[in-house]
Design a protein around this motif. Structure first.
Motif: not given
Ligand code: NAD
Length: 351
Positions: A206-210
């Motif tokens: 997961a990353d906030i930068d999808e």
């Protein structure tokens, strides 16, 4: 007063800088120079107020002392924070002023990249001081020359530290079929995920930068989950590789893993969160022990005492060191974070 802040505790010094001309404001905390120059990166961040910046610098600099001591480096611990101010965005004059400030400390503090800083920024700082590392490697004349982004070296160490934790808890050699959840796919998380996938791990990321998460998932055949779900994913190992303080009173009850081993600094919000993990029978590989690969590379560059082979030989020792801490914590019934702190204080001579 600074002296009354719990985070100040046993620090040697705190330096506060203000350059009126450029708007540079920075804090450099020096926890210890007992084993060598206080080494630790510079963080560029917008803080709620100056006390928050000071406390961050203090907590991070103590962490660097402990990290450097347990990595066997001839370095103490320090940390700089360059305060992000809307009216004075990061610029070459600001970085040069920071370089002058660092230079004024005469080598008691050595800087490098941390969150919000790049190797180009280090190059600008180096115009004013030689007490800076993490500079880009010029050309490819000597492929074994150390320098540049420490992220991939940090990932090497996290991989080895995680392998020690998997051996200790699951009795397994390597990652074939081991389920690992990786939070944050930046410079370290991405390189770590690639190494784990190559060794047969089954990844959830997961990353906030999808877009970043989707790209890597495609490349590694990993499963992607939204950032708010990654800490509760069912897996064997969780690797926090984004921000600190993700393991706390609110998140620990929902964890669904047996092992935590990742790159982020200060993963535990409070020292007692280590006890909380122990009470849930979750094995915590102490963050500053597993993530020392980057500073090992940075110090080799600064001291000029080894090529990439020498750096790798030092990073390889992280695996046994993590194994030793986990075994000692077991035999003494102590939380692993407290055991690592104790061993670090012994190494610094402050036990
Ligand atoms: P980075 O900035 O390159 O990457 C961080 C990644 O985390 C980014 O992709 C960002 O989008 C993502 N992210 C941020 N918040 C998130 C969230 N809530 N959920 C999911 N993703 C999130 O940073 P990095 O250099 O890879 O470092 C990662 C961590 O490891 C940091 O805590 C850093 O202090 C620590 N660390 C890094 C090094 C190093 O050599 N770079 C060394 C030691 C420790």
């Amino acid at each position: 007063s600074v002296f009354d802040l719990p985070a100040f505790d046993d620090h040697e010094a705190v330096h506060i800088f203000n350059d009126e001309k450029t708007g540079m404001r920075a804090i450099i905390a020096i926890h210890s120079t007992h084993l060598g120059p206080a080494a630790g990166g510079c963080r560029y961040f917008q803080y709620a107020d100056s006390e928050a910046a000071l406390v961050d610098a203090l907590r991070l600099s103590r962490g660097m002392s402990y990290k450097n001591a347990l990595a066997g480096l001839p370095a103490g611990g320090g940390k700089a924070v360059l305060i992000k101010r809307n009216a004075f965005p990061k610029s070459e004059p600001i970085l040069e002023a920071l370089g002058s400030a660092i230079n004024g400390l005469g080598g008691r503090y050595v800087t490098a990249e941390d969150v919000g800083m790049t190797d180009e920024d280090m190059t600008v700082i180096s115009r004013r001081t030689r007490h800076v590392s993490g500079l880009p490697v010029a050309g490819d004349a000597d492929a074994k020359k150390v320098g540049g982004n420490p992220g991939p070296w940090t990932a090497e160490g996290v991989f080895l530290g995680m392998r020690a934790a998997v051996r200790h808890r699951l009795g397994r050699e390597g990652f074939k079929g081991i389920r690992v959840a990786v939070q944050g796919l930046g410079s370290v998380g991405r390189a770590l995920a690639q190494k784990l996938a190559a060794d047969g791990a089954r990844l959830t990321v997961a990353d906030i930068d999808e877009a970043r998460a989707a790209r890597l998932a495609g490349e590694l055949r990993a499963q992607v989950v939204p950032p708010e779900e990654i800490l509760a994913v069912e897996a064997d190992v969780l690797a926090p590789c984004a921000m600190g303080a993700v393991l706390n009173e609110a998140t620990i009850p929902d964890l669904n893993v047996q092992i935590i081993a990742g790159a982020a600094n200060n993963q535990l919000q409070r020292p007692e969160d280590g006890e909380r993990l122990k009470a849930r029978d979750i094995l915590y590989a102490p963050d500053y022990v597993v993530n020392a690969g980057g500073i090992i590379n940075v110090m080799a560059e600064y001291l000029g005492d080894g090529d990439t082979d020498a750096v790798m030989a030092r990073i390889v020792k992280i695996e046994d060191r993590v194994g030793e801490i986990l075994a000692r914590a077991d035999s003494e019934g102590e939380a692993t974070n407290l055991m690592a702190d104790r061993m670090a204080r012994e190494a610094i001579g402050r036990s």
